[in-house]
Design an enzyme around this catalytic site. Structure first.
Site, PDB file in Angstrom:
ATOM      1  N   ARG A  25       0.220   6.533  -0.411  1.00  0.00           N
ATOM      2  CA  ARG A  25       0.307   6.645   1.065  1.00  0.00           C
ATOM      3  C   ARG A  25      -0.110   8.025   1.568  1.00  0.00           C
ATOM      4  O   ARG A  25       0.474   8.529   2.540  1.00  0.00           O
ATOM      5  CB  ARG A  25       1.726   6.368   1.554  1.00  0.00           C
ATOM      6  CG  ARG A  25       2.214   4.989   1.291  1.00  0.00           C
ATOM      7  CD  ARG A  25       1.982   4.111   2.516  1.00  0.00           C
ATOM      8  NE  ARG A  25       2.574   2.817   2.297  1.00  0.00           N
ATOM      9  CZ  ARG A  25       3.640   2.365   2.941  1.00  0.00           C
ATOM     10  NH1 ARG A  25       4.200   3.079   3.888  1.00  0.00           N
ATOM     11  NH2 ARG A  25       4.110   1.188   2.660  1.00  0.00           N
ATOM     12  N   ARG A  29       1.506   9.005   8.418  1.00  0.00           N
ATOM     13  CA  ARG A  29       2.215   9.655   9.526  1.00  0.00           C
ATOM     14  C   ARG A  29       2.788  11.034   9.269  1.00  0.00           C
ATOM     15  O   ARG A  29       3.194  11.710  10.208  1.00  0.00           O
ATOM     16  CB  ARG A  29       3.336   8.737  10.023  1.00  0.00           C
ATOM     17  CG  ARG A  29       2.798   7.595  10.863  1.00  0.00           C
ATOM     18  CD  ARG A  29       3.857   6.549  11.041  1.00  0.00           C
ATOM     19  NE  ARG A  29       4.241   6.061   9.715  1.00  0.00           N
ATOM     20  CZ  ARG A  29       5.225   5.206   9.494  1.00  0.00           C
ATOM     21  NH1 ARG A  29       5.949   4.774  10.481  1.00  0.00           N
ATOM     22  NH2 ARG A  29       5.477   4.802   8.266  1.00  0.00           N
ATOM     23  N   ARG A  38      -3.888   7.937  15.707  1.00  0.00           N
ATOM     24  CA  ARG A  38      -3.258   6.643  15.954  1.00  0.00           C
ATOM     25  C   ARG A  38      -2.858   6.513  17.430  1.00  0.00           C
ATOM     26  O   ARG A  38      -3.027   5.473  18.038  1.00  0.00           O
ATOM     27  CB  ARG A  38      -2.031   6.448  15.056  1.00  0.00           C
ATOM     28  CG  ARG A  38      -1.535   5.004  15.092  1.00  0.00           C
ATOM     29  CD  ARG A  38      -0.278   4.809  14.309  1.00  0.00           C
ATOM     30  NE  ARG A  38       0.864   5.386  14.983  1.00  0.00           N
ATOM     31  CZ  ARG A  38       2.125   5.110  14.706  1.00  0.00           C
ATOM     32  NH1 ARG A  38       2.419   4.268  13.731  1.00  0.00           N
ATOM     33  NH2 ARG A  38       3.091   5.672  15.357  1.00  0.00           N
ATOM     34  N   ASP A  75      -3.745  -2.096   4.436  1.00  0.00           N
ATOM     35  CA  ASP A  75      -2.368  -2.433   4.078  1.00  0.00           C
ATOM     36  C   ASP A  75      -2.389  -3.641   3.150  1.00  0.00           C
ATOM     37  O   ASP A  75      -3.349  -4.415   3.159  1.00  0.00           O
ATOM     38  CB  ASP A  75      -1.525  -2.740   5.324  1.00  0.00           C
ATOM     39  CG  ASP A  75      -0.039  -2.679   4.981  1.00  0.00           C
ATOM     40  OD1 ASP A  75       0.502  -1.568   4.896  1.00  0.00           O
ATOM     41  OD2 ASP A  75       0.565  -3.737   4.747  1.00  0.00           O
ATOM     42  N   TYR A 151       7.042 -10.885   1.236  1.00  0.00           N
ATOM     43  CA  TYR A 151       6.877 -10.712   2.685  1.00  0.00           C
ATOM     44  C   TYR A 151       6.690 -12.055   3.391  1.00  0.00           C
ATOM     45  O   TYR A 151       7.189 -12.267   4.501  1.00  0.00           O
ATOM     46  CB  TYR A 151       5.706  -9.779   2.982  1.00  0.00           C
ATOM     47  CG  TYR A 151       6.074  -8.327   2.757  1.00  0.00           C
ATOM     48  CD1 TYR A 151       6.737  -7.604   3.741  1.00  0.00           C
ATOM     49  CD2 TYR A 151       5.824  -7.699   1.540  1.00  0.00           C
ATOM     50  CE1 TYR A 151       7.117  -6.299   3.536  1.00  0.00           C
ATOM     51  CE2 TYR A 151       6.198  -6.384   1.320  1.00  0.00           C
ATOM     52  CZ  TYR A 151       6.842  -5.685   2.317  1.00  0.00           C
ATOM     53  OH  TYR A 151       7.230  -4.394   2.117  1.00  0.00           O
TER      54      TYR A 151
HETATM   55  O1  CP3 Z   1      -1.809   5.025   0.199  1.00  0.00           O
HETATM   56  C1  CP3 Z   1      -2.575   5.027   1.189  1.00  0.00           C
HETATM   57  O2  CP3 Z   1      -2.787   6.046   1.867  1.00  0.00           O
HETATM   58  C2  CP3 Z   1      -3.351   3.778   1.515  1.00  0.00           C
HETATM   59  C3  CP3 Z   1      -2.868   2.930   2.546  1.00  0.00           C
HETATM   60  C4  CP3 Z   1      -1.649   2.045   2.331  1.00  0.00           C
HETATM   61  C5  CP3 Z   1      -0.772   1.709   3.390  1.00  0.00           C
HETATM   62  N1  CP3 Z   1       0.122   0.806   2.933  1.00  0.00           N
HETATM   63  C6  CP3 Z   1      -0.861   2.262   4.742  1.00  0.00           C
HETATM   64  C7  CP3 Z   1       0.233   2.047   5.697  1.00  0.00           C
HETATM   65  C8  CP3 Z   1      -1.222   1.337   1.198  1.00  0.00           C
HETATM   66  C9  CP3 Z   1      -1.767   1.371  -0.207  1.00  0.00           C
HETATM   67  C10 CP3 Z   1      -0.107   0.551   1.601  1.00  0.00           C
HETATM   68  C11 CP3 Z   1       0.590  -0.363   0.688  1.00  0.00           C
HETATM   69  C12 CP3 Z   1       1.785  -1.063   1.151  1.00  0.00           C
HETATM   70  N2  CP3 Z   1       2.052  -1.550   2.380  1.00  0.00           N
HETATM   71  C13 CP3 Z   1       2.845  -1.441   0.293  1.00  0.00           C
HETATM   72  C14 CP3 Z   1       2.925  -1.213  -1.194  1.00  0.00           C
HETATM   73  C15 CP3 Z   1       3.314   0.158  -1.548  1.00  0.00           C
HETATM   74  C16 CP3 Z   1       4.739   0.548  -1.281  1.00  0.00           C
HETATM   75  O3  CP3 Z   1       4.962   1.413  -0.416  1.00  0.00           O
HETATM   76  O4  CP3 Z   1       5.619   0.018  -1.943  1.00  0.00           O
HETATM   77  C17 CP3 Z   1       3.780  -2.134   1.069  1.00  0.00           C
HETATM   78  C18 CP3 Z   1       5.104  -2.708   0.586  1.00  0.00           C
HETATM   79  C19 CP3 Z   1       3.269  -2.199   2.391  1.00  0.00           C
HETATM   80  C20 CP3 Z   1       3.866  -2.893   3.574  1.00  0.00           C
HETATM   81  C21 CP3 Z   1       4.099  -1.970   4.681  1.00  0.00           C
HETATM   82  N3  CP3 Z   1       3.122  -1.445   5.495  1.00  0.00           N
HETATM   83  C22 CP3 Z   1       5.343  -1.485   5.132  1.00  0.00           C
HETATM   84  C23 CP3 Z   1       6.696  -1.820   4.491  1.00  0.00           C
HETATM   85  C24 CP3 Z   1       5.096  -0.675   6.227  1.00  0.00           C
HETATM   86  C25 CP3 Z   1       6.131  -0.049   7.096  1.00  0.00           C
HETATM   87  C26 CP3 Z   1       6.725   1.138   6.488  1.00  0.00           C
HETATM   88  C27 CP3 Z   1       5.959   2.332   6.915  1.00  0.00           C
HETATM   89  O5  CP3 Z   1       5.730   3.217   6.103  1.00  0.00           O
HETATM   90  O6  CP3 Z   1       5.627   2.364   8.102  1.00  0.00           O
HETATM   91  C28 CP3 Z   1       3.679  -0.618   6.417  1.00  0.00           C
HETATM   92  C29 CP3 Z   1       2.927   0.167   7.429  1.00  0.00           C
HETATM   93  C30 CP3 Z   1       1.906   1.146   6.906  1.00  0.00           C
HETATM   94  N4  CP3 Z   1       1.080   0.964   5.822  1.00  0.00           N
HETATM   95  C31 CP3 Z   1       1.591   2.412   7.496  1.00  0.00           C
HETATM   96  C32 CP3 Z   1       0.536   2.966   6.751  1.00  0.00           C
HETATM   97  C33 CP3 Z   1      -0.181   4.263   7.017  1.00  0.00           C
HETATM   98  C34 CP3 Z   1       2.247   2.993   8.725  1.00  0.00           C
HETATM   99  C35 CP3 Z   1       1.431   2.561   9.884  1.00  0.00           C
HETATM  100  C36 CP3 Z   1       1.708   3.353  11.090  1.00  0.00           C
HETATM  101  O7  CP3 Z   1       2.784   3.154  11.686  1.00  0.00           O
HETATM  102  O8  CP3 Z   1       0.841   4.154  11.467  1.00  0.00           O
END
Ligand code: CP3
Length: 345
Positions: A25, A29, A38, A75, A151
């Site tokens: 990640r 943010r 964003r 994502d 999910y």
């Molecule tokens: O690593 C990276 O920079 C690449 C991008 C990436 C995102 N999500 C961006 C993201 C990757 C590889 C993911 C994977 C992901 N997404 C997983 C597996 C990895 C892990 O953390 O266990 C899972 C379970 C998700 C599902 C997901 N997406 C959740 C639970 C959330 C909300 C929690 C959070 O951090 O906001 C997201 C949103 C998300 N995915 C954001 C980003 C940058 C936040 C988006 C925003 O509000 O701007």
């Protein structure tokens, strides 16, 4: 040796002195420039669906820190979307528009739409490679079938009264039907990604750590291993991540990945030891500072980076966190982490 060569060598199991480093990640943010973009563009979805914006976001951490690899900005929940379940990203986490509960629900899901519905992924990878240049590694990714099923059955992040695990024991055939459908889509999606100039793919099996070894072998391995096998046949390197992998590690050799990503709970020397008892030829590892440790003092972070390196004792590994970086993380902690990795040898 440039960053990309260092990353490639380690994934082939070679020793390279200091390990290559990236952060799960790493685009997101905790970076003010991400929050600003964003805000301007409206939403996370707008960013990842627009290849130029996605590539720009991917570059933000690369410009700031001496990272060796960048990961596709998207994502894991694009797969449910391509199967016909809309996803909204809200402050409390993602919400899916409907839950999959029955065999009839599974039959409403679309198959074979990934290439069309997620064509923006290819354009993002192309734009990302253009901005990144040839000297950094580029990583594609997908969620794993079990984690995506989680999910789709829960309608969002798993709760304590897990619907998914009840389904697993009450209606195993429905879950298996769903897992097979998802597995087919994930394979299509990852094969599509390999048509671009990427160096590896990471498969996120975040929720598989919730299972005992019976359920892992019955509901994870048969739907994930064939994906990794097909990628191997295409000569693409694979990284497999389970959050909470300790109890399942003895079964993970079966998954057939090139790299096992270890979460923050398990020390790397213990992971090596457990894996060695299965197979003396231990794969490359990845990990595993606790994301919360980036809030600690510089001295603490430096000490822990050196400790992780010592635990690996020359075994090939990719330095990373043991789960995704948190939005509140201080940038100074990330800087200290990366600088200390650069000083390893
Ligand atoms: O690593 C990276 O920079 C690449 C991008 C990436 C995102 N999500 C961006 C993201 C990757 C590889 C993911 C994977 C992901 N997404 C997983 C597996 C990895 C892990 O953390 O266990 C899972 C379970 C998700 C599902 C997901 N997406 C959740 C639970 C959330 C909300 C929690 C959070 O951090 O906001 C997201 C949103 C998300 N995915 C954001 C980003 C940058 C936040 C988006 C925003 O509000 O701007």
């Amino acid at each position: 040796m440039n960053s990309r060569q260092r990353f490639q060598k380690v994934l082939q199991g070679e020793q390279v002195g200091r390990p290559p480093v990236w952060i799960m990640r790493q685009a997101g943010r905790y970076l003010p420039e991400y929050r600003e973009l964003r805000e301007k563009e409206g939403s996370f979805k707008t960013l990842y669906r627009n290849p130029d914006l996605a590539a720009e976001v991917l570059m933000q951490p690369i410009r700031r820190f001496a990272l060796d690899a960048a990961i596709l900005f998207s994502d894991i929940l694009v797969i449910p979307e391509a199967m016909g379940v809309n996803v909204e990203f809200q402050e409390g986490g993602p919400i899916l528009e409907r839950r999959i509960e029955t065999s009839a629900d599974v039959k409403t899901l679309q198959n074979g739409k990934v290439r069309k519905a997620l064509a923006f992924t290819n354009l993002s990878l192309q734009a990302s490679r253009r901005l990144l240049g040839k000297e950094h590694a580029l990583i594609g990714f997908s969620g794993a079938p079990y984690t995506l099923a989680s999910y789709m059955v829960e309608g969002g992040a798993a709760s304590r009264t897990s619907r998914l695990k009840r389904m697993l024991y009450e209606k195993p055939q429905v879950l298996k039907e769903l897992l097979q459908r998802i597995s087919d889509e994930v394979l299509d999606y990852l094969l599509m990604q390999t048509e671009n100039e990427i160096d590896a793919v990471q498969i996120f099996d975040t929720w598989a750590g919730d299972l005992n070894s019976y359920a892992y072998q019955e509901f994870v391995v048969p739907y994930t291993r064939p994906i990794l096998q097909a990628l191997r046949a295409k000569n693409i390197k694979t990284i497999y991540f389970v959050n909470g992998c300790a109890a399942l590690l003895p079964f993970m050799d079966e998954i057939n990945s090139d790299v096992l990503a270890i979460d923050w709970r398990l020390s790397m020397d213990t992971a090596l030891h457990i894996l060695q008892t299965q197979n003396p030829q231990v794969k490359t590892l990845q990990g595993n500072l606790d994301p919360l440790e980036l809030f600690a003092s510089a001295e603490h972070i430096q000490k822990r980076v050196r400790q992780i390196h010592a635990q690996l004792n020359g075994h090939p590994y990719v330095m990373n966190l043991g789960h995704g970086i948190l939005p509140q993380t201080p940038i100074s902690g990330v800087e200290t982490f990366i600088k200390e990795v650069m000083a390893l040898s």
